[in-house]
Design a protein around this motif. Structure first.
Motif, PDB file in Angstrom:
ATOM      1  N   UNK A   1       0.874  -1.182   0.000  1.00  0.00           N
ATOM      2  CA  UNK A   1       0.000   0.000   0.000  1.00  0.00           C
ATOM      3  C   UNK A   1       0.904   1.223   0.000  1.00  0.00           C
ATOM      4  N   UNK A   2       0.838   2.013  -1.074  1.00  0.00           N
ATOM      5  CA  UNK A   2       1.727   3.162  -1.266  1.00  0.00           C
ATOM      6  C   UNK A   2       0.939   4.460  -1.075  1.00  0.00           C
ATOM      7  N   UNK A   3       1.215   5.232  -0.005  1.00  0.00           N
ATOM      8  CA  UNK A   3       0.483   6.493   0.229  1.00  0.00           C
ATOM      9  C   UNK A   3       0.953   7.635  -0.670  1.00  0.00           C
ATOM     10  N   UNK A   4       2.126   7.480  -1.312  1.00  0.00           N
ATOM     11  CA  UNK A   4       2.605   8.508  -2.236  1.00  0.00           C
ATOM     12  C   UNK A   4       3.414   9.617  -1.606  1.00  0.00           C
ATOM     13  N   UNK A   5       3.819   9.445  -0.341  1.00  0.00           N
ATOM     14  CA  UNK A   5       4.603  10.478   0.343  1.00  0.00           C
ATOM     15  C   UNK A   5       5.812   9.850   1.031  1.00  0.00           C
ATOM     16  N   UNK A   6       6.794  10.692   1.349  1.00  0.00           N
ATOM     17  CA  UNK A   6       7.918  10.293   2.190  1.00  0.00           C
ATOM     18  C   UNK A   6       8.493  11.541   2.845  1.00  0.00           C
ATOM     19  N   UNK A   7       9.327  11.325   3.860  1.00  0.00           N
ATOM     20  CA  UNK A   7       9.951  12.455   4.555  1.00  0.00           C
ATOM     21  C   UNK A   7      11.325  12.708   3.959  1.00  0.00           C
ATOM     22  N   UNK A   8      11.576  13.969   3.635  1.00  0.00           N
ATOM     23  CA  UNK A   8      12.818  14.321   2.955  1.00  0.00           C
ATOM     24  C   UNK A   8      13.435  15.553   3.609  1.00  0.00           C
ATOM     25  N   UNK A   9      14.769  15.523   3.778  1.00  0.00           N
ATOM     26  CA  UNK A   9      15.459  16.696   4.317  1.00  0.00           C
ATOM     27  C   UNK A   9      15.643  17.723   3.222  1.00  0.00           C
ATOM     28  N   UNK A  10      15.210  18.946   3.490  1.00  0.00           N
ATOM     29  CA  UNK A  10      15.327  20.028   2.516  1.00  0.00           C
ATOM     30  C   UNK A  10      15.946  21.243   3.203  1.00  0.00           C
ATOM     31  N   UNK A  11      17.004  21.789   2.600  1.00  0.00           N
ATOM     32  CA  UNK A  11      17.699  22.944   3.165  1.00  0.00           C
ATOM     33  C   UNK A  11      17.186  24.216   2.502  1.00  0.00           C
ATOM     34  N   UNK A  12      16.769  25.165   3.323  1.00  0.00           N
ATOM     35  CA  UNK A  12      16.321  26.465   2.833  1.00  0.00           C
ATOM     36  C   UNK A  12      17.437  27.478   3.079  1.00  0.00           C
ATOM     37  N   UNK A  13      18.154  27.901   2.030  1.00  0.00           N
ATOM     38  CA  UNK A  13      19.298  28.805   2.243  1.00  0.00           C
ATOM     39  C   UNK A  13      18.886  30.181   2.759  1.00  0.00           C
ATOM     40  N   UNK A  14      17.657  30.579   2.479  1.00  0.00           N
ATOM     41  CA  UNK A  14      17.214  31.910   2.904  1.00  0.00           C
ATOM     42  C   UNK A  14      17.105  31.999   4.420  1.00  0.00           C
TER      43      UNK A  14
ATOM     44  N   UNK B   1      -1.249  -1.235  -4.223  1.00  0.00           N
ATOM     45  CA  UNK B   1      -2.404  -0.335  -4.182  1.00  0.00           C
ATOM     46  C   UNK B   1      -1.891   1.074  -3.893  1.00  0.00           C
ATOM     47  N   UNK B   2      -2.074   1.974  -4.850  1.00  0.00           N
ATOM     48  CA  UNK B   2      -1.615   3.356  -4.683  1.00  0.00           C
ATOM     49  C   UNK B   2      -2.778   4.213  -4.202  1.00  0.00           C
ATOM     50  N   UNK B   3      -2.547   4.957  -3.136  1.00  0.00           N
ATOM     51  CA  UNK B   3      -3.613   5.767  -2.536  1.00  0.00           C
ATOM     52  C   UNK B   3      -3.669   7.157  -3.165  1.00  0.00           C
ATOM     53  N   UNK B   4      -3.529   7.215  -4.485  1.00  0.00           N
ATOM     54  CA  UNK B   4      -3.634   8.477  -5.211  1.00  0.00           C
ATOM     55  C   UNK B   4      -4.051   8.153  -6.641  1.00  0.00           C
ATOM     56  N   UNK B   5      -4.535   9.173  -7.334  1.00  0.00           N
ATOM     57  CA  UNK B   5      -5.110   8.949  -8.660  1.00  0.00           C
ATOM     58  C   UNK B   5      -4.026   8.833  -9.732  1.00  0.00           C
ATOM     59  N   UNK B   6      -4.442   8.370 -10.893  1.00  0.00           N
ATOM     60  CA  UNK B   6      -3.504   8.254 -12.016  1.00  0.00           C
ATOM     61  C   UNK B   6      -3.006   9.622 -12.447  1.00  0.00           C
ATOM     62  N   UNK B   7      -3.912  10.627 -12.403  1.00  0.00           N
ATOM     63  CA  UNK B   7      -3.506  12.000 -12.750  1.00  0.00           C
ATOM     64  C   UNK B   7      -2.437  12.512 -11.783  1.00  0.00           C
TER      65      UNK B   7
END
Length: 418
Positions: free
Chosen positions: A59-72, A104-110
């Protein structure tokens, strides 16, 4: 978990994430209960690296946690982000590895078609301090026109150059200094590299080496569900009133005093693998320090100045990671003025005026994690160029506090000369 329908067997739910102790991670490979089913609830650690026998459905919810650096804002945040199409295909590949299955993907094809083709390269979402330092060491001066495979944003490069200049790794002209040359020898974040290099001046290079090794490894403190109270009680044995960096130091010392024993770690709710990792990192750092000619020294553990000097040394590396208590009794980060809270995992049982922190975490609130109490005067002693009054807007809370420290110093000097 047992269903109301008695014809359906037991459903065993097993969590899987990177900081889970190894013995608990191994549970995912055990057979399902007789007449029942096994459900593994996992982070994206299971996306590519693990094949679990018998998995039929994903079952794939379509999300994950990712580290993102904001230089501002100079903030590295762990954000919930939509996955890429490549990741979605990897996840679907987990189903039917050993026998036919379905995803099973918990998001639409679009929604699937709207996902990025590939996950963004890490160089586009990271603090580039270490990268820029290595390029400077290699003699690359024109960073803007350097032929990166995936060129990072110019603002990210500028922030990295600014940070290295404040740390003393780069001169005003942007050239590598002697300190910067020594910092480049360590495979660490530049702030941690500087910490190691200046630590002998405070008589605590052995302790700083241990703290840096602990910060470079996953957190050793385990807090299993249903045993939070026992885990918190165990952590209190290592707690230091001045903050989390010293608590990490105490935990490592206790680990060594108890013979690096696995059972002792289990009994005290410590992650054995994390502590072993920290021990391995520490040995490597010790060798690099010897190669760089850095003296390994320690003060008397019972000395009044022992922990105080360690905190002073921490200021020399983390002076850009400082939060202070403003007029409304909330914590704000210096320069960026971000309102933050101390992370619930902190061992500080009071709210000091000034703290340094290792990590800025953005979840439902903005937290600073791994925090230690410092004195405002130390910032002026060890990073006067960063805390010049002119760098802060007139009337701002931080400027008022710094002006007050200068005033107190002047009064003390006047008393001395009388």
């Amino acid at each position: 978990m047992r269903a109301e329908n008695k014809n359906i067997g037991v459903l065993e739910c097993i969590p899987l994430f990177s900081t889970l102790p190894p013995e608990q991670q191994q549970r995912i490979f055990k057979d399902a209960p007789v007449g029942g089913r096994k459900c593994v609830v996992s982070t994206n650690i299971a996306e590519t690296s693990v094949t679990i026998d018998g998995v039929v459905y994903v079952v794939d919810p379509g999300f994950f946690k990712q580290k993102i650096y904001n230089p501002r804002t100079r903030v590295e945040s762990l954000l919930v982000t939509p996955i890429s199409r490549a990741s979605a295909k990897q996840r679907s590949g987990r189903a039917g590895r050993t026998r036919p299955g379905k995803c099973f993907r918990l998001y639409t094809e679009d929604s699937f078609k709207g996902l990025d083709e590939q996950t963004h390269p890490e160089i586009l979402r990271s603090n580039l301090g270490s990268v820029v330092l290595q390029l400077k060491k290699l003699g690359v001066d024109d960073l803007v026109h350097f032929d990166f495979m995936d060129p990072p944003a110019p603002e990210t490069l500028m922030r990295a150059l600014e940070m290295l200049h404040y740390l003393g790794a780069l001169s005003d002209e942007g050239d590598l200094t002697d300190l910067g040359d020594k910092m480049s020898a360590f495979p660490l974040d530049p702030q941690l590299s500087k910490l190691l290099l200046v630590s002998p001046d405070f008589g605590c290079s052995n302790e700083i080496c241990t703290i840096v090794a602990m910060l470079s490894s996953p957190t050793p403190f385990v807090r299993p569900k249903g045993q939070q109270r026992e885990a918190d009680s165990a952590k209190a044995q290592f707690q230091h009133q001045d903050g989390d960096h010293l608590t990490l130091l105490n935990a490592f010392h206790a680990f060594g005093q108890n013979g690096y024993d696995k059972k002792w770690c289990f009994d005290n709710y410590l992650n054995y693998r994390s502590l072993r990792s920290a021990e391995s990192v520490r040995k490597q750092l010790d060798q690099l320090m010897a190669k760089s000619g850095i003296n390994r020294v320690s003060e008397d553990h019972n000395s009044v100045e022992y922990y105080r000097n360690i905190r002073k040394a921490l200021c020399t590396g983390f002076f850009m990671n400082v939060a202070f208590k403003d007029r409304s009794n909330h914590y704000c980060t210096v320069k960026d003025n971000q309102v933050v809270a101390l992370h619930p995992s902190t061992t500080l049982n009071h709210t000091p005026e000034w703290v340094i922190y290792d990590e800025f975490v953005l979840t439902n609130k903005q937290y600073v994690r791994t925090v230690t109490e410092i004195e405002g005067e130390w910032l002026l002693d060890y990073a006067p160029h960063y805390f010049e009054i002119d760098h802060f807007p007139p009337g701002s809370d931080c400027r008022v506090k710094i002006e007050r420290i200068h005033l107190q110093r002047e009064r003390r000097n006047q008393k001395k000369h009388k």
